[in-house]
Design an enzyme around this catalytic site. Structure first.
Site, PDB file in Angstrom:
ATOM      1  N   GLU A  52      -4.860   9.506  -1.024  1.00 11.34           N
ATOM      2  CA  GLU A  52      -4.265   8.786  -2.114  1.00 11.34           C
ATOM      3  C   GLU A  52      -3.096   7.546  -1.751  1.00 11.34           C
ATOM      4  O   GLU A  52      -3.096   6.554  -2.722  1.00 11.34           O
ATOM      5  CB  GLU A  52      -3.729   9.933  -2.648  1.00 11.34           C
ATOM      6  CG  GLU A  52      -4.713  11.135  -3.122  1.00 11.34           C
ATOM      7  CD  GLU A  52      -4.740  12.479  -2.340  1.00 11.34           C
ATOM      8  OE1 GLU A  52      -4.321  11.977  -1.306  1.00 11.34           O
ATOM      9  OE2 GLU A  52      -5.423  13.041  -2.796  1.00 11.34           O
ATOM     10  N   LYS A 164      -6.011  19.676 -17.186  1.00  9.05           N
ATOM     11  CA  LYS A 164      -7.374  19.793 -16.912  1.00  9.05           C
ATOM     12  C   LYS A 164      -7.594  20.402 -18.739  1.00  9.05           C
ATOM     13  O   LYS A 164      -8.636  19.334 -18.915  1.00  9.05           O
ATOM     14  CB  LYS A 164      -7.333  20.866 -16.038  1.00  9.05           C
ATOM     15  CG  LYS A 164      -8.773  20.414 -15.627  1.00  9.05           C
ATOM     16  CD  LYS A 164      -9.066  21.569 -14.658  1.00  9.05           C
ATOM     17  CE  LYS A 164     -10.331  22.218 -14.021  1.00  9.05           C
ATOM     18  NZ  LYS A 164     -11.265  22.354 -12.885  1.00  9.05           N
ATOM     19  N   MET A 483       9.896  -5.008  14.642  1.00  4.10           N
ATOM     20  CA  MET A 483      10.955  -5.295  14.041  1.00  4.10           C
ATOM     21  C   MET A 483      12.361  -4.575  14.273  1.00  4.10           C
ATOM     22  O   MET A 483      13.332  -5.089  14.378  1.00  4.10           O
ATOM     23  CB  MET A 483      10.829  -5.045  12.850  1.00  4.10           C
ATOM     24  CG  MET A 483      11.443  -5.837  11.476  1.00  4.10           C
ATOM     25  SD  MET A 483      12.129  -7.626  12.251  1.00  4.10           S
ATOM     26  CE  MET A 483      11.049  -8.589  11.269  1.00  4.10           C
TER      27      MET A 483
HETATM   28  C1  LIG Z   1      10.493  -6.895   6.757  1.00  5.58           C
HETATM   29  C2  LIG Z   1      10.696  -7.973   6.012  1.00  5.58           C
HETATM   30  C3  LIG Z   1      11.817  -8.802   5.789  1.00  5.58           C
HETATM   31  C4  LIG Z   1      11.614  -9.372   4.661  1.00  5.58           C
HETATM   32  N1  LIG Z   1      12.153 -11.309   4.742  1.00  5.58           N
HETATM   33  C5  LIG Z   1      12.212 -11.906   3.831  1.00  5.58           C
HETATM   34  C6  LIG Z   1      12.118 -13.333   4.293  1.00  5.58           C
HETATM   35  O1  LIG Z   1      12.885 -13.801   5.190  1.00  5.58           O
HETATM   36  N2  LIG Z   1      12.116 -14.582   3.177  1.00  5.58           N
HETATM   37  C7  LIG Z   1      11.795 -13.931   1.942  1.00  5.58           C
HETATM   38  O2  LIG Z   1      11.663 -14.321   1.092  1.00  5.58           O
HETATM   39  N3  LIG Z   1      11.642 -12.620   1.725  1.00  5.58           N
HETATM   40  C8  LIG Z   1      11.898 -11.569   2.457  1.00  5.58           C
HETATM   41  N4  LIG Z   1      10.997 -10.556   2.621  1.00  5.58           N
HETATM   42  C9  LIG Z   1      10.773  -9.954   0.908  1.00  5.58           C
HETATM   43  C10 LIG Z   1      12.101  -9.392   0.390  1.00  5.58           C
HETATM   44  O3  LIG Z   1      12.322  -8.301   0.383  1.00  5.58           O
HETATM   45  C11 LIG Z   1      11.507  -9.737  -1.109  1.00  5.58           C
HETATM   46  O4  LIG Z   1      10.248  -8.700  -1.264  1.00  5.58           O
HETATM   47  C12 LIG Z   1      11.388 -10.779  -1.639  1.00  5.58           C
HETATM   48  O5  LIG Z   1      12.188 -11.467  -1.756  1.00  5.58           O
HETATM   49  C13 LIG Z   1      11.463 -10.471  -3.099  1.00  5.58           C
HETATM   50  O6  LIG Z   1      11.033 -11.584  -3.606  1.00  5.58           O
HETATM   51  P1  LIG Z   1      10.513 -12.459  -5.361  1.00  5.58           P
HETATM   52  O7  LIG Z   1      11.895 -12.715  -5.096  1.00  5.58           O
HETATM   53  O8  LIG Z   1       9.646 -13.683  -5.418  1.00  5.58           O
HETATM   54  O9  LIG Z   1       9.948 -11.108  -5.783  1.00  5.58           O
HETATM   55  P2  LIG Z   1       9.483 -10.157  -6.662  1.00  5.58           P
HETATM   56  O10 LIG Z   1       9.291  -9.083  -6.166  1.00  5.58           O
HETATM   57  O11 LIG Z   1       7.929 -10.938  -6.789  1.00  5.58           O
HETATM   58  O12 LIG Z   1       9.896 -10.780  -8.133  1.00  5.58           O
HETATM   59  C14 LIG Z   1       9.070 -11.722  -9.160  1.00  5.58           C
HETATM   60  C15 LIG Z   1      10.549 -12.167 -10.513  1.00  5.58           C
HETATM   61  O13 LIG Z   1      10.319 -12.781 -10.837  1.00  5.58           O
HETATM   62  C16 LIG Z   1       9.423 -12.081 -11.824  1.00  5.58           C
HETATM   63  N5  LIG Z   1       8.619 -12.472 -12.876  1.00  5.58           N
HETATM   64  C17 LIG Z   1       7.424 -11.304 -12.769  1.00  5.58           C
HETATM   65  N6  LIG Z   1       6.472 -11.814 -13.501  1.00  5.58           N
HETATM   66  C18 LIG Z   1       7.196 -12.545 -14.393  1.00  5.58           C
HETATM   67  C19 LIG Z   1       6.656 -14.202 -15.163  1.00  5.58           C
HETATM   68  N7  LIG Z   1       5.244 -14.164 -15.530  1.00  5.58           N
HETATM   69  N8  LIG Z   1       7.626 -14.877 -15.323  1.00  5.58           N
HETATM   70  C20 LIG Z   1       8.718 -15.039 -15.247  1.00  5.58           C
HETATM   71  N9  LIG Z   1       9.516 -14.038 -14.284  1.00  5.58           N
HETATM   72  C21 LIG Z   1       8.458 -12.992 -13.337  1.00  5.58           C
HETATM   73  C22 LIG Z   1      10.793 -10.687 -12.143  1.00  5.58           C
HETATM   74  O14 LIG Z   1      10.877 -10.197 -13.048  1.00  5.58           O
HETATM   75  C23 LIG Z   1      11.019 -10.675 -11.206  1.00  5.58           C
HETATM   76  O15 LIG Z   1      12.607 -10.698 -11.077  1.00  5.58           O
HETATM   77  C24 LIG Z   1      10.982  -9.219   3.817  1.00  5.58           C
HETATM   78  C25 LIG Z   1      10.095  -8.111   3.383  1.00  5.58           C
HETATM   79  C26 LIG Z   1      10.234  -7.659   4.439  1.00  5.58           C
HETATM   80  C27 LIG Z   1       9.120  -5.701   4.576  1.00  5.58           C
HETATM   81  C1  LIG Z   2       7.009   3.731   6.367  1.00  5.94           C
HETATM   82  C2  LIG Z   2       8.049   2.943   7.231  1.00  5.94           C
HETATM   83  N1  LIG Z   2       8.978   3.542   8.051  1.00  5.94           N
HETATM   84  C3  LIG Z   2       9.496   2.482   8.240  1.00  5.94           C
HETATM   85  C4  LIG Z   2       9.814   1.539   8.273  1.00  5.94           C
HETATM   86  C5  LIG Z   2      10.755   0.838   9.121  1.00  5.94           C
HETATM   87  N2  LIG Z   2      10.183  -0.081  10.276  1.00  5.94           N
HETATM   88  C6  LIG Z   2      10.306  -2.091   9.697  1.00  5.94           C
HETATM   89  S1  LIG Z   2       9.247  -2.735  11.100  1.00  5.94           S
HETATM   90  C7  LIG Z   2       9.837  -1.287  11.449  1.00  5.94           C
HETATM   91  C8  LIG Z   2       8.385  -0.961  13.078  1.00  5.94           C
HETATM   92  C9  LIG Z   2       6.778  -2.075  13.092  1.00  5.94           C
HETATM   93  O1  LIG Z   2       6.380  -1.645  13.762  1.00  5.94           O
HETATM   94  P1  LIG Z   2       4.947  -2.408  13.771  1.00  5.94           P
HETATM   95  O2  LIG Z   2       4.340  -2.138  12.704  1.00  5.94           O
HETATM   96  O3  LIG Z   2       4.193  -2.234  15.064  1.00  5.94           O
HETATM   97  O4  LIG Z   2       4.803  -4.162  14.035  1.00  5.94           O
HETATM   98  P2  LIG Z   2       5.494  -5.134  14.403  1.00  5.94           P
HETATM   99  O5  LIG Z   2       6.917  -5.302  13.845  1.00  5.94           O
HETATM  100  O6  LIG Z   2       5.530  -4.531  16.196  1.00  5.94           O
HETATM  101  O7  LIG Z   2       4.534  -6.826  14.709  1.00  5.94           O
HETATM  102  C10 LIG Z   2       9.288  -0.087  11.028  1.00  5.94           C
HETATM  103  C11 LIG Z   2       9.719   1.173  11.444  1.00  5.94           C
HETATM  104  C12 LIG Z   2       8.999   0.556   7.155  1.00  5.94           C
HETATM  105  N3  LIG Z   2       9.323  -1.144   7.043  1.00  5.94           N
HETATM  106  N4  LIG Z   2       7.815   1.614   6.709  1.00  5.94           N
END
Ligand SMILES: Cc1cc2nc3c(=O)[nH]c(=O)nc-3n(C[C@H](O)[C@H](O)[C@H](O)COP(=O)(O)OP(=O)(O)OC[C@H]3O[C@@H](n4cnc5c(N)ncnc54)[C@H](O)[C@@H]3O)c2cc1C
Ligand SMILES: Cc1ncc(C[n+]2csc(CCOP(=O)(O)OP(=O)(O)O)c2C)c(N)n1
Length: 582
Positions: A52, A164, A483
């Site tokens: 799911e 259900k 990472m």
């Molecule tokens: C390993 C990892 C590393 C990351 N590193 C980075 C990084 O280096 N740089 C980066 O940018 N992000 C990074 N992220 C992502 C980060 O965690 C956030 O998800 C991201 O920065 C949020 O993007 P956003 O501010 O565009 O918000 P979103 O989550 O896309 O939110 C959108 C915003 O716009 C508003 N909105 C929605 N619809 C409308 C509309 N129609 N009109 C006006 N407003 C609206 C919402 O209310 C909200 O405030 C990383 C994520 C991971 C998993």
């Molecule tokens: C469900 C979940 N568990 C743990 C994490 C923490 N986490 C972030 S990146 C990462 C490693 C990811 O490894 P891989 O998919 O091999 O990607 P790589 O960083 O090597 O490119 C982990 C464990 C997460 N983001 N999501």
């Protein structure tokens, strides 16, 4: 006259009336009446997933790539709880989903019945709104309301729990036009005085920057078009979050690249040094701000967001504008044109000189290798060999590969980039790629993956095979939780606690076991041919790209540091001693 029908029939009728073409789901006892109705019609396609969580990520991929809501159907108890991670993912990333779950019959609720779980209780904090429908007479209206809530204002997931006996009982069907939606009518037009103030600020700013986010994509292609028009006419630099990539073209003249923790040097320094920041549909996430107290210290800040609760939540702004990006930009552009299209040209030219100096650092540079594939090189080649494809969609898993994909793959259109940003859910990319492919059967859909993330939902290759979704799984296999390993190297004294896998499957044999194509590549000299072979294959492919195991992703702003303390590859070894974790 209203039509009488069973609750199960109502579900299918309401989905049809809402324009739903596909449902991602998995059956069980508590939803069998609905599955029976699905069997007896041909308008709505059902995609049988393998877990799911996969169904929800598929629906997210479908929703993000089409702009339409994704629909999920799961059974009670474990069916619903398995869906929870995906629902939280959609909430964090503002993805519109309608999740339908089965529930034990109303008379059994609270008796610890077989496969009973308090689904409404469990999902209340992670949905925009949820309902337990105890009366068939209210079911169809509730479904119509659910679609309205999921897609209006800030989009997000909603859930309807349907016992259900409610599915078996008969009642009158409510047509969508008769459903009451007055309780939720978010404001889409921005305050014109605030918009005028934003335009005035832009006219005189010396160092302006547009900082755009997922809200531009949420608002629809028209919003991205208006953004492009304004940015290009005003000549102002623009950066975007991970969630906003593609809203302004990466090939555009004013593009600075992504900002934030792994953003580009020039984008982060522009944010740090600007005197005007116009935030368009982004939420000042901590991956962007770094240390809040030092975030863009000398700028006037404008924030356009449809969700009033997002404004002043993290960063205090000078000009808040509550409204839909498309509506606000339309008013802003009209005003700016009417006032003579003014900007501070001389100052802007100086600002661009400064930005061009920062660009010379070439922050994404990496040392190529003749003997092993650098992950950055693999993505450079993937970009080169797919960039001209008219319908290329990319999904990702979570980790280093995700950040490299954001840095090295370029997006010129919105809705082509699907990634788990807010929750960072490993296991998102493979099912999301299937959801995208179901929506766009003739597109090229590639999931850029790390091997660890990919394994979290690999069972969905069965779904790809069954539904003939020719998704390409491009796995950058470093045999590490890359990472995590990077953070341990840079911030935890190189103590690699549980960040590598001692036992990985043979991905080519795994592909064969699923009945699809497997390709393995470890030599940079073979890479182009191997990628071409993947692209030419008319079916799903698992591509095992063995990459350099210890490569780090730079630039990197260590958490809790300001933008101007960004680490580049060259600084890494000096940094390893004495770092402070926040
Ligand atoms: C390993 C990892 C590393 C990351 N590193 C980075 C990084 O280096 N740089 C980066 O940018 N992000 C990074 N992220 C992502 C980060 O965690 C956030 O998800 C991201 O920065 C949020 O993007 P956003 O501010 O565009 O918000 P979103 O989550 O896309 O939110 C959108 C915003 O716009 C508003 N909105 C929605 N619809 C409308 C509309 N129609 N009109 C006006 N407003 C609206 C919402 O209310 C909200 O405030 C990383 C994520 C991971 C998993
Ligand atoms: C469900 C979940 N568990 C743990 C994490 C923490 N986490 C972030 S990146 C990462 C490693 C990811 O490894 P891989 O998919 O091999 O990607 P790589 O960083 O090597 O490119 C982990 C464990 C997460 N983001 N999501």
């Amino acid at each position: 006259m209203s039509r009488m029908m069973t609750g199960a029939k109502m579900v299918v009728q309401a989905l049809r009336d809402q324009g739903v073409e596909v449902v991602f789901g998995y059956p069980g006892g508590a939803v069998l009446p609905i599955y029976d109705e699905i069997f007896q019609q041909n308008d709505i396609r059902h995609v049988l997933v393998r877990h799911e969580q996969g169904a929800v990520h598929m629906a997210e991929g479908y929703a993000r790539s089409t702009g339409k809501p994704g629909v999920v159907l799961v059974t009670s108890g474990p069916g619903a709880t398995n869906a929870v991670t995906g629902i939280v993912d959609a909430l964090m990333d503002s993805i519109p989903l309608v999740v339908l779950s089965g529930q034990v019959p109303t008379f059994m609720i609270g008796t610890d019945g077989f496969q009973e779980a308090d689904t409404v209780g469990i999902t209340r904090p992670v949905t925009k709104m949820n309902w337990l429908v105890k009366d068939t007479a209210k079911l169809s209206e509730t479904i119509h309301q659910a679609f309205h809530v999921a897609t209006s204002g800030r989009p997000g997931p909603v859930l309807i729990d349907i016992p259900k006996d409610v599915q078996f009982a008969e009642a009158a069907y409510t047509e969508p036009q008769k459903a009451r939606t007055s309780h939720y009518q978010p404001k889409v037009k921005g305050d014109i005085e605030a918009i005028t103030r934003m335009v005035e600020l832009l006219e005189t700013a010396e160092r302006p920057v547009f900082y755009t986010g997922g809200g531009v994509i949420n608002s629809g292609p028209g919003a991205a078009q208006l953004l492009r028009e304004w940015v290009d006419a005003a000549g102002v630099p623009i950066t975007s979050t991970l969630m906003g990539l593609g809203a302004y073209p990466a090939s555009g003249k004013h593009w600075l690249g992504m900002l934030g923790m792994h953003g580009l040097y020039e984008a982060n320094l522009a944010m740090h040094g600007c005197d005007l920041m116009i935030n368009v549909g982004a939420r000042f996430d901590d991956r962007i701000t770094g240390r809040v107290a030092d975030f863009s210290p000398n700028s006037a800040k404008v924030h356009i967001d449809i969700d009033a609760s997002s404004i002043n939540k993290v960063i205090r702004v000078d000009v808040p504008i509550v409204g839909d990006v498309g509506h606000v930009l339309e008013d802003a552009l009209r005003l700016w044109k009417a006032r003579g299209r003014k900007v501070n040209r001389e100052a802007l030219a100086r600002w661009w000189d400064q930005i061009n100096e920062w660009k010379k650092i070439n922050c994404l540079a990496f040392k190529p290798s003749a003997s092993s594939i650098k992950p950055q090189y693999a993505l450079q080649r993937l970009q080169e060999l797919t960039k001209d494809h008219p319908k290329r969609y990319i999904t990702t898993e979570v980790g280093q590969h995700q950040m490299w994909a954001a840095q090295f793959l370029h997006f010129d259109q919105p809705n082509r980039w699907m990634t788990s940003g807010g929750l960072g859910t490993m296991g998102y990319g493979l099912p999301a790629s299937i959801g995208v492919q179901v929506a766009h059967p003739d597109a090229l859909v590639i999931n850029v993956a790390g091997e660890a993330s990919w394994l979290m939902n690999m069972q969905e290759m069965g779904t790809a095979m069954q539904f003939r979704a020719p998704v390409k799984q491009f796995i950058l296999n470093n045999e590490r939780l890359g990472m995590v390993r990077q953070w341990q190297e840079l911030l935890h004294g190189e103590r690699y606690s549980s960040s590598w896998s001692e036992s990985l499957p043979d991905f080519v044999k795994l592909a064969e076991a699923f009945g699809c194509k497997g390709i393995k590549c470890s030599d940079p000299a073979d890479l182009d041919d191997a990628i071409r072979e993947m692209l030419a294959y008319d079916g799903p492919v698992i591509f095992d790209c063995l990459v350099e195991k210890h490569e780090n992703c730079f630039p990197m702003i260590p958490s809790g540091k300001p933008h101007n303390e960004m680490l580049l590859a060259a600084d890494a070894s000096a940094f390893k001693s004495g770092a402070v974790l926040v």
